[in-house]
Every structure is written in C-alpha cells, then in structure tokens.
Design a protein around this motif. Structure first.
Motif, PDB file in Angstrom:
ATOM      1  N   GLY A   1       0.820  -1.209   0.000  1.00 52.26           N
ATOM      2  CA  GLY A   1       0.000   0.000   0.000  1.00 52.26           C
ATOM      3  C   GLY A   1       0.849   1.251   0.000  1.00 52.26           C
ATOM      4  N   ILE A   2       1.900   1.270   0.837  1.00 53.41           N
ATOM      5  CA  ILE A   2       2.764   2.455   0.902  1.00 53.41           C
ATOM      6  C   ILE A   2       3.428   2.686  -0.452  1.00 53.41           C
ATOM      7  N   VAL A   3       3.921   1.593  -1.077  1.00 47.18           N
ATOM      8  CA  VAL A   3       4.573   1.728  -2.383  1.00 47.18           C
ATOM      9  C   VAL A   3       3.601   2.277  -3.417  1.00 47.18           C
ATOM     10  N   LEU A   4       2.359   1.759  -3.388  1.00 45.90           N
ATOM     11  CA  LEU A   4       1.352   2.207  -4.369  1.00 45.90           C
ATOM     12  C   LEU A   4       1.016   3.682  -4.166  1.00 45.90           C
ATOM     13  N   VAL A   5       0.840   4.093  -2.885  1.00 48.28           N
ATOM     14  CA  VAL A   5       0.514   5.497  -2.623  1.00 48.28           C
ATOM     15  C   VAL A   5       1.671   6.385  -3.057  1.00 48.28           C
ATOM     16  N   TYR A   6       2.911   5.924  -2.799  1.00 45.98           N
ATOM     17  CA  TYR A   6       4.081   6.690  -3.211  1.00 45.98           C
ATOM     18  C   TYR A   6       4.108   6.848  -4.729  1.00 45.98           C
TER      19      TYR A   6
ATOM     20  N   LEU B   1       3.662  10.279  -7.331  1.00 50.06           N
ATOM     21  CA  LEU B   1       4.620  10.695  -8.357  1.00 50.06           C
ATOM     22  C   LEU B   1       3.942  11.011  -9.683  1.00 50.06           C
ATOM     23  N   LEU B   2       2.672  10.565  -9.854  1.00 46.59           N
ATOM     24  CA  LEU B   2       1.979  10.841 -11.112  1.00 46.59           C
ATOM     25  C   LEU B   2       1.749  12.339 -11.252  1.00 46.59           C
ATOM     26  N   PRO B   3       1.784  12.857 -12.482  1.00 43.16           N
ATOM     27  CA  PRO B   3       1.493  14.281 -12.656  1.00 43.16           C
ATOM     28  C   PRO B   3       0.046  14.567 -12.302  1.00 43.16           C
TER      29      PRO B   3
END
Lengths: 79, 242
Positions: free
Chosen positions: B14-19, B23-25
């Motif tokens: 979950g943390i990786v996905l939120v991170y 990063l998406l514009p």
C-alpha cells in the motif's frame, strides 16, 4: 477547486467501495458494488469520458446480474 | 504470525502504491510528455489519420487497434473458460416454466420489458453505428444489447429466452470480433498501407470517406455482436439447471 458535485461523488465512491468489502451478506455486498459502479459511471461523465461512462453503465449492470445469479445458484454459501 | 506477515506485506504494498500515485502528474498538468506531444498529435491528425470524427474511436480502433483486436480474443477466451467449467446449456434439458396460480411473474413487469426492449436494442444499434461520430462504439453497443437480453431472460425465464436466442444464433457471433478486425484490417494491406488503416489516401475523396465509414461500421458491428453473444452465453451457462 473541487466542485461540490465531484466531492459528493468521491465521498459516495469511497463509502460504497468500503461497504462492498465490509458487508457480510454476499447479496448486500453485490448491491453495494453495483451502486459503486453507478457512481463510477457518473464520475466518468464528470471527467468528460462519455465512452467509458456508457461502458461502465452497461457492464456494471451485467456483472451485477451475473453475480446475483451466481449467489442464488450457490445458495449464498460463504464457505 | 501469519496474520501479521500478511498485514505487513499488504501495508508495504500500500505504501509503495501510494508513493507511486503521488509521483503521477496532477490532472490537467502542463509540460508533461502527454500534453506536449500525444494529445496535440491526436487532436491535429486524429481525424485525417484515424478517419473517425470521434477521436476516442480513432484512438481505440486505429492508433491502438491491436490492443482492441486482442481484447476481443481475451473476451473469447473468457467464454471458453466459462464453458469448459460449466458446459453450454442444452435446450432439450430445460424444463418449461410451471407457474402455480397466484405465483406467476408480474404482468406489469413483463409488459414493461416487452415495451422497452425494442428501444434498448434500437439504442444499442445507434450506439454501434454512430461510434465513428459520437461517444459509443462496438463494445458499448454490444454491452447494451447483452443487458437488454439479460433483462428479458430474467423476466421471461431461461426456457423462453433459449427459444428466442437459440444456441446456433450465438455460436456464430461469439468469435465474430477478431474476424471483422482481420478482414477490415486487410483493406490497408491490399492498398499498400499498414494493417488496420482506415483512410486510404490513393482513393478519390468522396469514396475515401465511404470506405472509412464502412470499415468502421464493419468492425464496430463485429465487436458489438461478439460482446453481446459472449455475455448472453455466459449468463445462460450459469443459469441452466444442473
């Protein structure tokens, strides 16, 4: 910046999404999921993607029917 | 222990996905490759290169034609998987519905469905054929056809539905999407262009528009019939009595 309509839609998306995974009754979860799909359809329209809104409206209804039929065929047994 | 391990792995994911999402514009951002190159190209050349006034249609059937073409085969393999597990319904094994007095299906519902179904099918045909000009297209129209037939099946029962939509009428449609894609794409090859080209510049101008409209209609009909047949077949396979 965030329009009130979008805010309501996002809150309802969150609420129905959480409800679909939390509700114990299978039929209730499927109904919550179909409401989620309807709100997602409205959200696609707000995001100016009418093609996706059409798809979501039609496919959301069809998958709901398929899941309800499956629940009745399996007598709604959890295990 | 197992629970904590599961919670830990889900939390890390979950943390990786939120991170990654952060990063998406942001929506509507300027100065990123999408708004600098991709969108202006589609808006400028979409009508002439794609041959469709609806840019979304031009993108999904021309620029990303291969993607859509193999999506139809994905749907077909989903149907094969369902039929491998559940088997197709057998018409002669379905019992005619027996209604006890006082327990018949509501007449109001049956009348309403009979009245509304033609309009649902008309809307779906409109969606399929005008996919070149307005929102919609083969997949949306096919899903609407399937939804109409599914409503009919639920209200009138499987016995009546398999009489109206027999197996032989669905078998031909289930693999029709890839067939129309390959035959429609061959037009580009025979005129010396790429596979899945809709506008042929060597043709005279009025003829060119007609050819592009015909290929779009052919492929949209293929996808629509394909989707409708597959959804209805899956529903019948699930609905049939064991």
């Amino acid at each position: 910046m965030l329009e009130p309509v979008n805010l309501i839609l996002l809150i309802m998306l969150l609420a129905t999404g959480i409800a679909a995974s939390v509700i114990r009754s299978l039929l209730g979860a499927v109904i919550a999921y179909s409401i989620y799909s309807l709100f997602m359809c409205l959200m696609w329209q707000r995001l100016q993607a009418p093609d996706l809104a059409l798809t979501e409206a039609a496919v959301g209804g069809i998958t709901t029917v398929l899941m309800v039929v499956t629940i009745f065929k399996t007598k709604g047994k959890v295990k | 222990m197992k629970k904590w391990l599961a919670l830990f792995s889900v939390g890390v994911m979950g943390i990786v996905l939120v991170y990654a999402a952060l990063l998406l514009p942001p929506m509507g951002a300027t100065g990123i490759p999408t708004t600098l190159n991709v969108i202006p190209h589609y808006l400028k050349y979409g009508v002439t290169e794609g041959g469709a006034e609806n840019i979304v249609s031009a993108i999904i059937l021309n620029y990303r034609g291969y993607d859509t073409m193999f999506e139809t085969t994905v749907l077909f393999s989903a149907l094969i998987a369902v039929l491998a597990v559940l088997k197709r319904e057998k018409r002669e094994l379905i019992p005619p519905p027996k209604y006890t007095p006082g327990d018949e299906p509501s007449m109001m519902v049956r009348t309403a469905v009979s009245l509304v179904l033609p309009f649902i099918l008309l809307f779906s045909i409109n969606t399929i054929f005008y996919g070149k000009y307005s929102p919609g297209g083969g997949f949306q129209g096919g899903a609407v056809i399937a939804a109409g037939f599914i409503v009919y099946t639920i209200v009138f029962g499987l016995y009546e539905a398999t009489r109206r939509i027999p197996e032989i009428s669905r078998v031909a449609t289930e693999g029709f999407g890839p067939v129309t894609f390959f035959t429609g794409g061959l037009v580009g090859i025979f005129t010396g262009l790429n596979f899945l080209t809709y506008t042929v510049p060597s043709f005279p101008v009025p003829f060119q528009a007609a050819v592009s409209t015909m290929i779009y209609a052919w492929i949209n009909i293929g996808i629509g019939v394909d989707v409708a047949g597959i959804f209805v077949s899956i529903l019948f396979a699930i609905l049939k009595e064991e």
